[in-house]
Design a protein around this motif. Structure first.
Motif, PDB file in Angstrom:
ATOM      1  N   GLU A  15       3.536  10.489  -1.219  1.00  0.00           N
ATOM      2  CA  GLU A  15       2.665   9.891  -0.207  1.00  0.00           C
ATOM      3  C   GLU A  15       1.635  10.902   0.304  1.00  0.00           C
ATOM      4  OE1 GLU A  15       2.962   7.419   3.990  1.00  0.00           O
ATOM      5  OE2 GLU A  15       4.751   7.651   2.743  1.00  0.00           O
ATOM      6  N   ARG A  16       2.054  12.148   0.545  1.00  0.00           N
ATOM      7  CA  ARG A  16       1.109  13.187   0.978  1.00  0.00           C
ATOM      8  C   ARG A  16       0.045  13.438  -0.085  1.00  0.00           C
ATOM      9  NH1 ARG A  16       5.824  15.451   2.762  1.00  0.00           N
ATOM     10  NH2 ARG A  16       5.871  16.929   1.042  1.00  0.00           N
ATOM     11  N   GLN A  17       0.437  13.438  -1.358  1.00  0.00           N
ATOM     12  CA  GLN A  17      -0.533  13.671  -2.430  1.00  0.00           C
ATOM     13  C   GLN A  17      -1.544  12.533  -2.497  1.00  0.00           C
ATOM     14  OE1 GLN A  17      -0.911  16.507  -4.303  1.00  0.00           O
ATOM     15  NE2 GLN A  17      -2.840  15.502  -4.821  1.00  0.00           N
ATOM     16  N   ILE A  18      -1.082  11.295  -2.332  1.00  0.00           N
ATOM     17  CA  ILE A  18      -2.005  10.158  -2.322  1.00  0.00           C
ATOM     18  C   ILE A  18      -2.994  10.304  -1.170  1.00  0.00           C
ATOM     19  CG2 ILE A  18      -2.177   7.657  -1.947  1.00  0.00           C
ATOM     20  CD1 ILE A  18       0.550   7.451  -3.449  1.00  0.00           C
ATOM     21  N   GLU A  19      -2.512  10.704   0.007  1.00  0.00           N
ATOM     22  CA  GLU A  19      -3.397  10.924   1.151  1.00  0.00           C
ATOM     23  C   GLU A  19      -4.434  11.999   0.839  1.00  0.00           C
ATOM     24  OE1 GLU A  19      -0.585  11.867   4.212  1.00  0.00           O
ATOM     25  OE2 GLU A  19      -0.137   9.768   4.625  1.00  0.00           O
ATOM     26  N   ARG A  20      -4.009  13.070   0.204  1.00  0.00           N
ATOM     27  CA  ARG A  20      -4.942  14.146  -0.168  1.00  0.00           C
ATOM     28  C   ARG A  20      -5.973  13.659  -1.187  1.00  0.00           C
ATOM     29  NH1 ARG A  20      -0.163  18.428  -0.422  1.00  0.00           N
ATOM     30  NH2 ARG A  20      -0.315  19.190   1.698  1.00  0.00           N
ATOM     31  N   ASP A  21      -5.511  12.879  -2.165  1.00  0.00           N
ATOM     32  CA  ASP A  21      -6.441  12.337  -3.161  1.00  0.00           C
ATOM     33  C   ASP A  21      -7.488  11.448  -2.507  1.00  0.00           C
ATOM     34  OD1 ASP A  21      -4.891  13.635  -5.082  1.00  0.00           O
ATOM     35  OD2 ASP A  21      -3.939  11.789  -5.808  1.00  0.00           O
ATOM     36  N   LEU A  22      -7.050  10.582  -1.583  1.00  0.00           N
ATOM     37  CA  LEU A  22      -7.985   9.693  -0.887  1.00  0.00           C
ATOM     38  C   LEU A  22      -8.959  10.484  -0.026  1.00  0.00           C
ATOM     39  CD1 LEU A  22      -5.512   6.841   0.127  1.00  0.00           C
ATOM     40  CD2 LEU A  22      -7.314   6.730  -1.622  1.00  0.00           C
ATOM     41  N   LEU A  23      -8.474  11.531   0.625  1.00  0.00           N
ATOM     42  CA  LEU A  23      -9.349  12.382   1.426  1.00  0.00           C
ATOM     43  C   LEU A  23     -10.380  13.069   0.542  1.00  0.00           C
ATOM     44  CD1 LEU A  23     -10.204  13.678   4.059  1.00  0.00           C
ATOM     45  CD2 LEU A  23      -8.385  15.371   3.739  1.00  0.00           C
ATOM     46  N   GLU A  24      -9.960  13.595  -0.599  1.00  0.00           N
ATOM     47  CA  GLU A  24     -10.887  14.245  -1.525  1.00  0.00           C
ATOM     48  C   GLU A  24     -11.949  13.260  -2.008  1.00  0.00           C
ATOM     49  OE1 GLU A  24     -12.847  17.048  -3.715  1.00  0.00           O
ATOM     50  OE2 GLU A  24     -11.288  17.392  -2.235  1.00  0.00           O
ATOM     51  N   GLU A  25     -11.538  12.023  -2.323  1.00  0.00           N
ATOM     52  CA  GLU A  25     -12.498  11.006  -2.756  1.00  0.00           C
ATOM     53  C   GLU A  25     -13.495  10.693  -1.641  1.00  0.00           C
ATOM     54  OE1 GLU A  25     -10.066   7.727  -4.046  1.00  0.00           O
ATOM     55  OE2 GLU A  25      -9.158   8.938  -5.644  1.00  0.00           O
ATOM     56  N   ALA A  26     -13.017  10.624  -0.394  1.00  0.00           N
ATOM     57  CA  ALA A  26     -13.907  10.359   0.738  1.00  0.00           C
ATOM     58  C   ALA A  26     -14.888  11.513   0.937  1.00  0.00           C
ATOM     59  CB  ALA A  26     -13.091  10.119   2.010  1.00  0.00           C
ATOM     60  N   LEU A  27     -14.398  12.752   0.798  1.00  0.00           N
ATOM     61  CA  LEU A  27     -15.282  13.913   0.931  1.00  0.00           C
ATOM     62  C   LEU A  27     -16.354  13.925  -0.159  1.00  0.00           C
ATOM     63  CD1 LEU A  27     -12.649  16.652   1.831  1.00  0.00           C
ATOM     64  CD2 LEU A  27     -14.438  15.750   3.328  1.00  0.00           C
ATOM     65  N   GLN A  28     -15.957  13.609  -1.385  1.00  0.00           N
ATOM     66  CA  GLN A  28     -16.923  13.562  -2.477  1.00  0.00           C
ATOM     67  C   GLN A  28     -17.965  12.465  -2.259  1.00  0.00           C
ATOM     68  OE1 GLN A  28     -14.641  13.289  -6.108  1.00  0.00           O
ATOM     69  NE2 GLN A  28     -13.975  15.414  -5.984  1.00  0.00           N
ATOM     70  N   ALA A  29     -17.532  11.304  -1.776  1.00  0.00           N
ATOM     71  CA  ALA A  29     -18.471  10.217  -1.493  1.00  0.00           C
ATOM     72  C   ALA A  29     -19.429  10.617  -0.380  1.00  0.00           C
ATOM     73  CB  ALA A  29     -17.711   8.946  -1.119  1.00  0.00           C
ATOM     74  N   ASN A  30     -18.913  11.305   0.644  1.00  0.00           N
ATOM     75  CA  ASN A  30     -19.758  11.757   1.743  1.00  0.00           C
ATOM     76  C   ASN A  30     -20.791  12.772   1.254  1.00  0.00           C
ATOM     77  OD1 ASN A  30     -20.393  12.019   4.665  1.00  0.00           O
ATOM     78  ND2 ASN A  30     -19.731  14.130   4.298  1.00  0.00           N
ATOM     79  N   PHE A  73      17.076  13.754  -1.849  1.00  0.00           N
ATOM     80  CA  PHE A  73      16.117  14.031  -2.926  1.00  0.00           C
ATOM     81  C   PHE A  73      15.029  12.971  -3.020  1.00  0.00           C
ATOM     82  CE2 PHE A  73      14.447  14.627  -7.136  1.00  0.00           C
ATOM     83  CZ  PHE A  73      14.593  15.970  -7.393  1.00  0.00           C
ATOM     84  N   SER A  74      15.412  11.717  -3.080  1.00  0.00           N
ATOM     85  CA  SER A  74      14.436  10.634  -3.243  1.00  0.00           C
ATOM     86  C   SER A  74      13.467  10.573  -2.072  1.00  0.00           C
ATOM     87  CB  SER A  74      15.140   9.284  -3.400  1.00  0.00           C
ATOM     88  OG  SER A  74      15.814   9.216  -4.628  1.00  0.00           O
ATOM     89  N   ALA A  75      13.981  10.701  -0.847  1.00  0.00           N
ATOM     90  CA  ALA A  75      13.109  10.658   0.332  1.00  0.00           C
ATOM     91  C   ALA A  75      12.116  11.812   0.317  1.00  0.00           C
ATOM     92  CB  ALA A  75      13.950  10.686   1.601  1.00  0.00           C
ATOM     93  N   TYR A  76      12.577  12.981  -0.109  1.00  0.00           N
ATOM     94  CA  TYR A  76      11.699  14.151  -0.165  1.00  0.00           C
ATOM     95  C   TYR A  76      10.580  13.936  -1.179  1.00  0.00           C
ATOM     96  CZ  TYR A  76      10.419  19.106  -0.237  1.00  0.00           C
ATOM     97  OH  TYR A  76       9.744  20.289  -0.148  1.00  0.00           O
ATOM     98  N   VAL A  77      10.933  13.453  -2.362  1.00  0.00           N
ATOM     99  CA  VAL A  77       9.935  13.209  -3.406  1.00  0.00           C
ATOM    100  C   VAL A  77       8.982  12.094  -2.977  1.00  0.00           C
ATOM    101  CG1 VAL A  77       9.607  12.453  -5.800  1.00  0.00           C
ATOM    102  CG2 VAL A  77      11.379  14.126  -5.248  1.00  0.00           C
ATOM    103  N   ASP A  78       9.507  11.033  -2.358  1.00  0.00           N
ATOM    104  CA  ASP A  78       8.665   9.936  -1.890  1.00  0.00           C
ATOM    105  C   ASP A  78       7.651  10.434  -0.867  1.00  0.00           C
ATOM    106  OD1 ASP A  78       8.079   7.039  -1.880  1.00  0.00           O
ATOM    107  OD2 ASP A  78       8.782   7.146   0.190  1.00  0.00           O
ATOM    108  N   ALA A  79       8.094  11.273   0.071  1.00  0.00           N
ATOM    109  CA  ALA A  79       7.187  11.828   1.075  1.00  0.00           C
ATOM    110  C   ALA A  79       6.128  12.722   0.426  1.00  0.00           C
ATOM    111  CB  ALA A  79       7.980  12.613   2.127  1.00  0.00           C
ATOM    112  N   ALA A  80       6.516  13.488  -0.588  1.00  0.00           N
ATOM    113  CA  ALA A  80       5.565  14.353  -1.290  1.00  0.00           C
ATOM    114  C   ALA A  80       4.518  13.526  -2.027  1.00  0.00           C
ATOM    115  CB  ALA A  80       6.303  15.271  -2.264  1.00  0.00           C
ATOM    116  N   GLY A 132       0.825  -1.193   0.000  1.00  0.00           N
ATOM    117  CA  GLY A 132       0.000   0.000   0.000  1.00  0.00           C
ATOM    118  C   GLY A 132       0.861   1.245   0.000  1.00  0.00           C
ATOM    119  N   PRO A 133       0.240   2.412  -0.160  1.00  0.00           N
ATOM    120  CA  PRO A 133       0.996   3.667  -0.129  1.00  0.00           C
ATOM    121  C   PRO A 133       1.815   3.787   1.162  1.00  0.00           C
ATOM    122  CG  PRO A 133      -1.240   4.062  -0.836  1.00  0.00           C
ATOM    123  CD  PRO A 133      -1.179   2.629  -0.378  1.00  0.00           C
ATOM    124  N   GLY A 134       3.064   4.160   1.019  1.00  0.00           N
ATOM    125  CA  GLY A 134       3.937   4.345   2.163  1.00  0.00           C
ATOM    126  C   GLY A 134       4.617   3.081   2.645  1.00  0.00           C
TER     127      GLY A 134
END
Length: 103
Positions: free
Chosen positions: A48-63, A39-46, A9-11
């Motif tokens: 992961e944060r974007q995936i979390e935001r996308d999932l949150l947006e999908e949950a908000l839209q479903a709600n 560099f790689s760790a920074y991009v990987d963390a970014a 899974g993500p992360g």
């Protein structure tokens, strides 16, 4: 045989090399923040944060689809709470809002 990405899974999971194209200005900005070795760790963390935001947006839209739009009063209350937390002294450094350190 499945691809390694499908097993985690993500992360999660081991690091794997991939090739991505980034804008030159973004590359420079990341290197200035973390140097070449982070560099790689920074991009990987970014990512992961974007995936979390996308999932949150999908949950908000479903709600909203199930329950209707969030009332403006609740939106205003949430925005005010965020502003008060963001400006709390314990969350500030001398330079302002604390940034996430890629590990």
């Amino acid at each position: 045989m499945s691809t390694p990405e499908r097993d985690f899974g993500p992360g999660d999971g081991p690091a794997a090399k991939v090739s991505v194209s980034l804008r030159s200005g973004n590359i420079r900005a990341v290197r200035e923040r973390v140097g070449a070795r982070g560099f790689s760790a920074y991009v990987d963390a970014a990512v992961e944060r974007q995936i979390e935001r996308d999932l949150l947006e999908e949950a908000l839209q479903a709600n909203e689809a199930a329950s209707g739009p969030i009332p403006q009063a609740f939106r205003d209350e949430a925005a005010e709470l965020f502003r008060s937390v963001k400006s709390a002294p314990e969350f500030l450094e001398e330079d302002g809002w604390r940034t996430h350190e890629a590990s």
